[in-house]
Design a protein around this motif. Structure first.
Motif, PDB file in Angstrom:
ATOM      1  N   UNK A  44      39.780  50.658  24.896  1.00 53.02           N
ATOM      2  CA  UNK A  44      39.696  51.067  26.297  1.00 53.02           C
ATOM      3  C   UNK A  44      40.100  49.907  27.211  1.00 53.02           C
ATOM      4  N   UNK A  45      39.694  48.704  26.848  1.00 52.65           N
ATOM      5  CA  UNK A  45      40.101  47.519  27.616  1.00 52.65           C
ATOM      6  C   UNK A  45      41.622  47.394  27.621  1.00 52.65           C
ATOM      7  N   UNK A  46      42.226  47.646  26.473  1.00 56.52           N
ATOM      8  CA  UNK A  46      43.689  47.570  26.393  1.00 56.52           C
ATOM      9  C   UNK A  46      44.347  48.612  27.306  1.00 56.52           C
ATOM     10  N   UNK A  47      43.821  49.807  27.312  1.00 55.95           N
ATOM     11  CA  UNK A  47      44.421  50.868  28.127  1.00 55.95           C
ATOM     12  C   UNK A  47      44.243  50.600  29.624  1.00 55.95           C
ATOM     13  N   UNK A  48      43.126  50.008  29.994  1.00 54.09           N
ATOM     14  CA  UNK A  48      42.818  49.832  31.412  1.00 54.09           C
ATOM     15  C   UNK A  48      43.401  48.555  32.009  1.00 54.09           C
ATOM     16  N   UNK A 102      42.428  30.403  43.853  1.00 55.88           N
ATOM     17  CA  UNK A 102      42.212  29.257  44.734  1.00 55.88           C
ATOM     18  C   UNK A 102      41.277  28.260  44.042  1.00 55.88           C
ATOM     19  N   UNK A 103      41.750  27.055  43.723  1.00 56.70           N
ATOM     20  CA  UNK A 103      40.897  26.093  42.992  1.00 56.70           C
ATOM     21  C   UNK A 103      39.751  25.549  43.845  1.00 56.70           C
ATOM     22  N   UNK A 104      39.773  25.790  45.149  1.00 58.29           N
ATOM     23  CA  UNK A 104      38.727  25.255  46.021  1.00 58.29           C
ATOM     24  C   UNK A 104      37.569  26.227  46.198  1.00 58.29           C
ATOM     25  N   UNK A 105      37.710  27.445  45.662  1.00 56.04           N
ATOM     26  CA  UNK A 105      36.652  28.444  45.823  1.00 56.04           C
ATOM     27  C   UNK A 105      36.228  28.975  44.447  1.00 56.04           C
ATOM     28  N   UNK A 106      34.979  29.400  44.323  1.00 54.51           N
ATOM     29  CA  UNK A 106      34.544  29.989  43.050  1.00 54.51           C
ATOM     30  C   UNK A 106      35.247  31.306  42.782  1.00 54.51           C
ATOM     31  N   UNK A 107      35.319  31.657  41.532  1.00 57.42           N
ATOM     32  CA  UNK A 107      35.910  32.929  41.133  1.00 57.42           C
ATOM     33  C   UNK A 107      35.068  33.494  39.994  1.00 57.42           C
ATOM     34  N   UNK A 108      35.155  34.814  39.843  1.00 55.65           N
ATOM     35  CA  UNK A 108      34.310  35.486  38.858  1.00 55.65           C
ATOM     36  C   UNK A 108      35.111  35.797  37.603  1.00 55.65           C
ATOM     37  N   UNK A 109      34.489  35.599  36.433  1.00 60.68           N
ATOM     38  CA  UNK A 109      35.070  36.075  35.176  1.00 60.68           C
ATOM     39  C   UNK A 109      34.146  37.151  34.628  1.00 60.68           C
ATOM     40  N   UNK A 110      34.707  38.319  34.441  1.00 58.67           N
ATOM     41  CA  UNK A 110      33.945  39.489  34.010  1.00 58.67           C
ATOM     42  C   UNK A 110      34.252  39.741  32.543  1.00 58.67           C
ATOM     43  N   UNK A 111      33.267  39.564  31.672  1.00 59.28           N
ATOM     44  CA  UNK A 111      33.467  39.804  30.240  1.00 59.28           C
ATOM     45  C   UNK A 111      33.481  41.312  29.996  1.00 59.28           C
ATOM     46  N   UNK A 112      34.650  41.844  29.678  1.00 62.91           N
ATOM     47  CA  UNK A 112      34.798  43.287  29.494  1.00 62.91           C
ATOM     48  C   UNK A 112      34.178  43.767  28.190  1.00 62.91           C
ATOM     49  N   UNK A 113      33.878  42.843  27.280  1.00 61.98           N
ATOM     50  CA  UNK A 113      33.212  43.232  26.035  1.00 61.98           C
ATOM     51  C   UNK A 113      31.715  43.427  26.237  1.00 61.98           C
TER      52      UNK A 113
END
Length: 676
Positions: free
Chosen positions: A559-563, A623-634
């Motif tokens: 499903x991750x691959x399809x989306x 942007x390296x000066x601001x935080x960013x989110x990593x969402x683990x799809x598993x």
């Protein structure tokens, strides 16, 4: 010693010794992509671009123009796309393929007299020089173009020329973009040079680029132990396969199986009365390559099964194994297609020390090779007529290269949507040559690449070198013939790690199931890659409801691959530094960077591993000066990362991998922040 006059007189120089057109001044060389001097086609799928580059230059200082010419073979006239200078006489142009079949492309370039004039005029104006004569020269060029133009454009061009003839006060008109566009449109391209070869592109449908395969033995699909499965049983299995997200279902040979020299369980030489034999020992009294094993059902049952699969979004792929059991009708009807030994017996298949007494290979060096080729083509067309458009080809490297080149071209001429997967685990150059000949996809060495260095080196070769133009990898962590040492000893975490690697490193991958999702890992013997109680030689019953099954996880990965369209291509793979050799990290992105997937895998199935991953944030539009989110799809966990280097830790007993989607911070007009 001869004098110059004597040499000239003796040679009697004639006009035929001059080049056909000595006024061609442009050189076109080092064109790419070009495979083996144009001998083979590159590959694309519908709607994919073809980016062409070439070194283009001329003598002197005149400006050069170039176009990329392309057309489908059915199209009589060429289309053109402009080429632009990149740097250092390297030019680039792009066209997009929109139809199945074969395209041609080449490059045309010429000395552009108008561009040369306009460039030099601009320099003279900047130097405040008298350009009155230059304007008259330009007016002549424009008037010549007007004579080649239609009525409306011709009138517009003549008005430009007339004003330039009025004097230097109108000089700036010569530099207007509209005039440049008109002059390019009606350039007569004097003494144009064309690249010395016309090159080809084979265009396939999208499934050739992005596909998810599941291999299954139909005879093992019965819902209860001890019974031979049928196509009706396979039909009942389809929702399970569709539920895991597979779109190609590959069946090993479904034909009658020979009795003579039939192999028993675990490849023993003597078969018991109930042993079904190897499906690759094709042919018996019930028929050969165009027949159905009666134990599976009828041809009508097969057609019904294929139709039901299509309704669930699954395409059935069949095995092309061009070999025979000793009982195959061909052995009686066409003995000339088989090689005989001095004792009069037919030579069975061997790959010393392995022996396949239940299989007779075809003799492709027979004097009757044309009849053999035609018959094998008829077999393929028979299954095409039953609705099959995908074939997995067994051991193509043991048949002549020219045969495959001919057969694939013959089939795809009328059925360009057909896909051929090459199952050739052999030397790299042989695997690559088969791909050049026309195989749509190819098995790879992925199953045996386990360390980070091995994976990075191999997949860089497959995705970042010329190989990618013709070799489409299909990654399989296991097959009925391959149970690697990594899977034998690594337990459930090793199966999960290899699943994630296959599904994210490659746009196309497959598993042999249910052995894979049930983590079947016991080898026939120490050091062997054969399965104990191999399904190749016996009917197996699989408990699909087993609590340890990976089916739910496989469904999530697919499903991750399809989306996520970033995972649906191969060329966008980039590896990133991790300060731990047991961790591998890589991204895939869409061209517009709207979809960025970062995968991190723990290659050690036994121990927790941790490390620091470094990402090129600017290249990922973060942007390296601001935080960013990593969402683990598993796991559906979310983490807030800062800067280019961040910490990861993976316990293989929980999950040995992350499949992160990078989400950037977005601020609304009401100062509300969220991650996209």
């Amino acid at each position: 010693m001869q004098s110059v006059a004597e040499v000239l007189r003796n040679r009697a120089i004639s006009a035929e010794q001059f080049p056909a057109e000595g006024r061609q001044r442009v050189v076109i060389e080092r064109l790419s992509p070009e495979i083996d001097c144009g001998l083979f086609a590159i590959k694309r799928t519908i709607s994919e671009p073809v980016v062409v580059e070439a070194d283009i230059f001329a003598d002197g200082h005149d400006a050069v123009s170039a176009v990329l010419r392309f057309r489908h073979l059915r199209q009589p006239d060429w289309d053109e796309a402009p080429m632009t200078l990149v740097e250092n006489d390297r030019w680039r142009g792009t066209f997009t393929v929109m139809e199945l079949g074969t395209y041609e492309y080449t490059v045309l370039a010429w000395v552009d007299r108008y561009q040369t004039w306009a460039r030099d005029l601009r320099k003279r104006l900047q130097a405040e020089q008298d350009v009155s004569v230059d304007l008259l020269i330009g007016a002549e060029l424009i008037e010549a173009a007007a004579a080649r133009a239609g009525e409306a454009d011709g009138e517009l061009l003549r008005s430009y020329a007339a004003r330039l003839r009025e004097g230097q006060e109108h000089a700036e008109l010569a530099l207007e973009p509209e005039l440049a566009e008109l002059m390019a449109r009606y350039d007569d391209r004097p003494f144009a040079s064309q690249y010395q070869r016309t090159l080809r592109v084979t265009v396939d449908r999208e499934r050739a680029r992005f596909s998810t395969w599941y291999e299954m033995f139909p005879r093992s699909c019965a819902p209860e132990p001890g019974r031979h499965g049928t196509f009706r049983d396979c039909e009942a299995r389809l929702p399970y396969i569709a539920g895991m997200g597979f779109d190609v279902l590959y069946l090993p040979p479904i034909h009658p199986i020979g009795r003579t020299n039939r192999k028993g369980r675990n490849n023993t030489l003597v078969a018991g009365p109930d042993d079904p034999g190897s499906p690759w020992a094709i042919g018996a009294g019930d028929g050969g390559h165009d027949a159905i094993n009666p134990a599976l059902g009828t041809l009508d049952d097969f057609r019904r099964f294929v139709e039901r699969a299509q309704q669930l979004g699954i395409e059935v792929a069949l095995d092309l194994a061009f070999q025979c059991s000793p009982d195959h009708p061909y052995v009686r009807q066409h003995p000339e297609w088989f090689r005989r030994r001095p004792d009069g017996t037919v030579q069975y298949a061997e790959n010393p020390p392995k022996k396949y007494q239940d299989i007779y290979p075809f003799d492709f060096e027979t004097e009757h090779w044309r009849e053999l080729w035609d018959e094998l083509k008829r077999v393929v067309l028979f299954w095409v007529q039953q609705g099959i458009r995908i074939f997995r080809v067994d051991n193509p490297h043991t048949k002549p290269f020219r045969f495959w080149e001919w057969l694939i071209a013959e089939i795809k001429r009328d059925f360009p949507e057909t896909i051929f997967l090459s199952e050739a685990f052999t030397r790299p150059k042989v695997m690559y040559h088969l791909a050049k000949l026309g195989f749509t996809q190819s098995y790879t060495y992925f199953a045996w690449r386990n360390t980070k260095w091995e994976l990075e080196q191999y997949f860089t070769e497959l995705t970042q070198t010329e190989v990618r133009e013709y070799f489409r990898p299909n990654l399989w962590p296991n097959t009925p013939d391959i149970l690697t040492e990594y899977l034998q000893h690594g337990g459930r975490p090793s199966f999960i790690a290899r699943l994630v690697l296959a599904a994210t490193l490659g746009a196309s991958y497959g598993i042999y199931g249910p052995a894979f999702e049930l983590c079947e890992h016991v080898p026939l013997a120490p050091g062997s890659e054969e399965y104990l109680n191999s399904e190749k030689y016996e009917i197996r019953y699989w408990d699909l409801e087993a609590p340890h099954s990976l089916a739910p996880l496989i469904a999530r990965v697919n499903r991750i691959r399809r989306e996520n369209p970033a995972l649906q291509r191969d060329w966008n793979l980039r590896f990133h530094p991790v300060d731990n050799p047991e961790l591998i990290a890589y991204t895939k992105t869409t061209d517009d960077l709207s979809n960025v997937i970062l995968t991190v895998v723990n290659l050690d199935p036994y121990h927790t591993q941790s490390g620091w991953v470094t990402l090129p944030l600017e290249d990922l539009n973060v942007d390296p000066l601001h935080p960013y989110q990593v969402h683990d799809l598993l796991s559906d966990s979310r983490y807030l990362w800062h800067g280019s280097t961040n910490y990861v830790e993976l316990n293989p007993q929980i999950l040995p991998a992350h499949i992160f989607r990078l989400r950037r911070r977005v601020r609304t007009e009401h100062d509300f922040e969220y991650y996209l």
